[in-house]
Design an enzyme around this catalytic site. Sequence first.
Site, PDB file in Angstrom:
ATOM      1  N   TRP A 163      -4.602   5.937 -24.702  1.00  6.66           N
ATOM      2  CA  TRP A 163      -5.953   6.349 -24.318  1.00  6.66           C
ATOM      3  C   TRP A 163      -6.116   7.858 -24.192  1.00  6.66           C
ATOM      4  O   TRP A 163      -7.226   8.347 -23.991  1.00  6.66           O
ATOM      5  CB  TRP A 163      -6.346   5.726 -22.973  1.00  6.66           C
ATOM      6  CG  TRP A 163      -6.179   4.246 -22.896  1.00  6.66           C
ATOM      7  CD1 TRP A 163      -6.366   3.357 -23.919  1.00  6.66           C
ATOM      8  CD2 TRP A 163      -5.787   3.475 -21.753  1.00  6.66           C
ATOM      9  NE1 TRP A 163      -6.129   2.084 -23.471  1.00  6.66           N
ATOM     10  CE2 TRP A 163      -5.771   2.120 -22.154  1.00  6.66           C
ATOM     11  CE3 TRP A 163      -5.464   3.796 -20.429  1.00  6.66           C
ATOM     12  CZ2 TRP A 163      -5.427   1.091 -21.266  1.00  6.66           C
ATOM     13  CZ3 TRP A 163      -5.128   2.771 -19.557  1.00  6.66           C
ATOM     14  CH2 TRP A 163      -5.109   1.445 -19.971  1.00  6.66           C
ATOM     15  N   ASP A 206     -10.922   3.380 -24.823  1.00  5.81           N
ATOM     16  CA  ASP A 206     -11.818   2.245 -25.084  1.00  5.81           C
ATOM     17  C   ASP A 206     -13.148   2.692 -25.702  1.00  5.81           C
ATOM     18  O   ASP A 206     -13.740   3.677 -25.257  1.00  5.81           O
ATOM     19  CB  ASP A 206     -12.145   1.525 -23.766  1.00  5.81           C
ATOM     20  CG  ASP A 206     -10.941   0.808 -23.179  1.00  5.81           C
ATOM     21  OD1 ASP A 206      -9.810   1.070 -23.620  1.00  5.81           O
ATOM     22  OD2 ASP A 206     -11.156  -0.014 -22.271  1.00  5.81           O
ATOM     23  N   ASP A 257      -0.928  -4.438 -22.403  1.00 12.20           N
ATOM     24  CA  ASP A 257      -1.765  -3.334 -21.941  1.00 12.20           C
ATOM     25  C   ASP A 257      -1.184  -2.649 -20.699  1.00 12.20           C
ATOM     26  O   ASP A 257      -0.313  -3.196 -20.027  1.00 12.20           O
ATOM     27  CB  ASP A 257      -3.169  -3.887 -21.649  1.00 12.20           C
ATOM     28  CG  ASP A 257      -4.265  -2.840 -21.772  1.00 12.20           C
ATOM     29  OD1 ASP A 257      -3.941  -1.646 -21.908  1.00 12.20           O
ATOM     30  OD2 ASP A 257      -5.441  -3.233 -21.735  1.00 12.20           O
ATOM     31  N   ASP A 292      -9.049 -11.564 -24.004  1.00  9.78           N
ATOM     32  CA  ASP A 292      -8.667 -10.348 -23.265  1.00  9.78           C
ATOM     33  C   ASP A 292      -8.642 -10.641 -21.763  1.00  9.78           C
ATOM     34  O   ASP A 292      -8.706 -11.800 -21.334  1.00  9.78           O
ATOM     35  CB  ASP A 292      -9.626  -9.200 -23.648  1.00  9.78           C
ATOM     36  CG  ASP A 292      -8.959  -7.843 -23.648  1.00  9.78           C
ATOM     37  OD1 ASP A 292      -8.759  -7.275 -22.545  1.00  9.78           O
ATOM     38  OD2 ASP A 292      -8.614  -7.337 -24.738  1.00  9.78           O
TER      39      ASP A 292
HETATM   40  C1  9PG Z   1      -9.020  -4.909 -19.990  1.00  7.99           C
HETATM   41  C2  9PG Z   1      -9.156  -3.639 -20.811  1.00  7.99           C
HETATM   42  C3  9PG Z   1      -9.213  -3.902 -22.328  1.00  7.99           C
HETATM   43  C4  9PG Z   1      -9.191  -2.596 -23.083  1.00  7.99           C
HETATM   44  C5  9PG Z   1      -7.968  -1.802 -22.673  1.00  7.99           C
HETATM   45  C6  9PG Z   1      -7.987  -1.579 -21.178  1.00  7.99           C
HETATM   46  O1  9PG Z   1      -8.629   3.572 -16.423  1.00  7.99           O
HETATM   47  N1  9PG Z   1      -9.087   2.426 -16.353  1.00  7.99           N
HETATM   48  O2  9PG Z   1      -9.581   1.990 -15.280  1.00  7.99           O
HETATM   49  C7  9PG Z   1      -9.097   1.604 -17.493  1.00  7.99           C
HETATM   50  C8  9PG Z   1      -9.607   0.314 -17.414  1.00  7.99           C
HETATM   51  C9  9PG Z   1      -9.607  -0.493 -18.539  1.00  7.99           C
HETATM   52  C10 9PG Z   1      -9.089  -0.018 -19.726  1.00  7.99           C
HETATM   53  C11 9PG Z   1      -8.590   1.255 -19.804  1.00  7.99           C
HETATM   54  C12 9PG Z   1      -8.573   2.078 -18.689  1.00  7.99           C
HETATM   55  O3  9PG Z   1      -9.107  -0.804 -20.850  1.00  7.99           O
HETATM   56  O4  9PG Z   1      -7.913  -0.589 -23.333  1.00  7.99           O
HETATM   57  O5  9PG Z   1      -9.174  -2.825 -24.475  1.00  7.99           O
HETATM   58  O6  9PG Z   1      -8.131  -4.714 -22.736  1.00  7.99           O
HETATM   59  O7  9PG Z   1      -8.034  -2.826 -20.493  1.00  7.99           O
HETATM   60  O8  9PG Z   1      -8.958  -4.608 -18.626  1.00  7.99           O
END
Ligand code: 9PG
Length: 634
Positions: A97, A449, A388, A271
């Site tokens: 990310w 995302d 993940d 998911d």
């Molecule tokens: C499911 C999601 C999806 C998505 C992933 C991931 O920093 N954060 O709070 C944060 C939350 C969700 C996230 C990324 C960062 O997304 O990339 O495709 O699977 O988890 O919860």
Amino acid sequence: MTSALLSRIELRFLDAAGNPSALALDAPSDTRESTASRDRLTLSAHLEQALGGTIVRASVVNRGTDTVRLRSAIFEVGTGFDPAAPARFLKHGYQSWSASSGYDVTASQTHPRDTANFITRLNHQSETTRPPEFAEAQTSELFTIVESQAAERILAGFIGAATSLSTLTISSPERVVARAILDDVTLAPGGHRELDPLFIAAADESAARMAARWADAAGRWMNARVNAPFQRGWCSWYHYFHAITEDALRANLKSLEAMRSEFPLDVIQLDDGFQSALGDWDTTNAKFPGGLKKIAGEIRAAGFRAGIWTAPFLAARDSRLMIDHPDWFIMHSETGQPVRAGHNPNWTTSDDKFAYALDASNPAYRAHLRHLFAKLTHDFGYSYLKLDFLYAAAAPGRRHDQNLTRGETLRHGLERIRAGAGDDAFILGCGCPLGQAIGVVDGMRIGPDVSPFWGSTASGAGDPSTIYALDAIIARSFMHRRLWLNDPDCLMLRARKTRLTADERAALAATIVASGGMLLISDDMSLLDAEAGKLFRTLAEISTKIDSNAASEPVLALDLMTTGDIRGLITETAVGAIAMILNRGDSPARVQTSDLKLDAREIAALDLAFDEKIEIFDTIDLPPHSARILRFKR
Ligand code: 9PG
């Protein structure tokens, strides 16, 4: 052409009494092994000319009678650039990310993340606190490219990552300091440790092509899994988010079965939102009464492969896993409490909304991982595994096995998951520090995302929004079929229940397909009509074509070192180049094709309905938040 030179390697360690110490090798020669010793600790190195550059191989042996702790190995590389002239460097992101882009080399040592919370720093940096001489503002992860004003470029990057996390710091144009982070691991008397190899190259080619050269070298060194078939699939997340239910999944399965010719997909991936608790991946909550095995059975009976999301290195307080195995977690070195690695109110019914980092250096937990993924794959029938929040495995703290670095801990965890799932499962990494996954995963999310809104160039980074995903897809496109299959994240084609405009949806689609990466869609299929189906088939055709060419010819950013409003991708094929031009800015733009610095060729625009318009363009008009795919004929 400039030539980059390794001038020094320094090993930093804690001696038997726990005092910081160091030993250094100056100007290692490329013809023979050089060594330096202190307290009977020996650092050896030799250089090899290969893959169009220099590979530095170094190792450490403890011939003394006391255990020492290794802090880091520092490699000083001279760029040959004028220290007084402006230069730029690629600040490559830590995990899936994290953003990657070019910055000016400056003396300024402050970065917005320096004052961010612990979980944000844990997410996006290989160290939550940087030592002062390796300021975050001047530091890239895993590899970097430094570019002089005269557009001379040098590449420095680790092409192995099985044994440590690593960074490159550029505080002045004439020098790159590469560093293997060794996390104070113990090296017992008689012990030996190989360091991950560093690759250094200078070449007369674009920054993106140099990045592809690094990926080629890293992929070879680490036996990257690059041969999986092209993946097309459906994912529940970007329409349903946590609200996904078994019924909604089943309704989409029926639609996808009925619309097979319009939406030629192989994988249906459930998911986040099914699990009984974060950490308990083989049991479901009340929204999924049928259970995971039944769901996979239905997906497979309809002729699709079943995919499932897990976050295998995280658990919440209310999970059976955390209740039964409080000793399987990484512990904070001062408080002795489990380390907080995520925060999400949707993940737990406990008052404590944190998610905790599991300790993959613990063999008992690794055995659990192997067993769990064997069950999901071989017993339940899921052959596509989206793993993940993998950064959690590399969290700092007290781990069970003091002989493993954080990088090794992550890799050992991933390897156990692969051992359980078997060679045939398609493993997709997400939220994952990149180097440690090479050779274990088949696919990797290479950006943040997407979301059903565009976001703004002015808003603070970090909010999920499609624009940041597009930047990452462009920057990391070169990795596709070199390190794994790139997952650029999902397409969304629905026109309702979204804040993306028609131009924005098409820009997302164009960027995904032009990158050659996997083609995943995340819509409630009942919102899509025949026209969307026609578009999807076109997208599938373009992406298959670019993907099949990508192993031999990388997809490259037109602008890896600068992030302006106009960005683009290009790849050469046997019949000419295919390019994507994106206006990510908030105002209309007119692009002169001559400014794209492509050879003057006949240009055809492929609009996404794929009605090929053969026109010669001098200029291309792009509305705000829009993209075009162009074909340059020879
Ligand atoms: C499911 C999601 C999806 C998505 C992933 C991931 O920093 N954060 O709070 C944060 C939350 C969700 C996230 C990324 C960062 O997304 O990339 O495709 O699977 O988890 O919860």
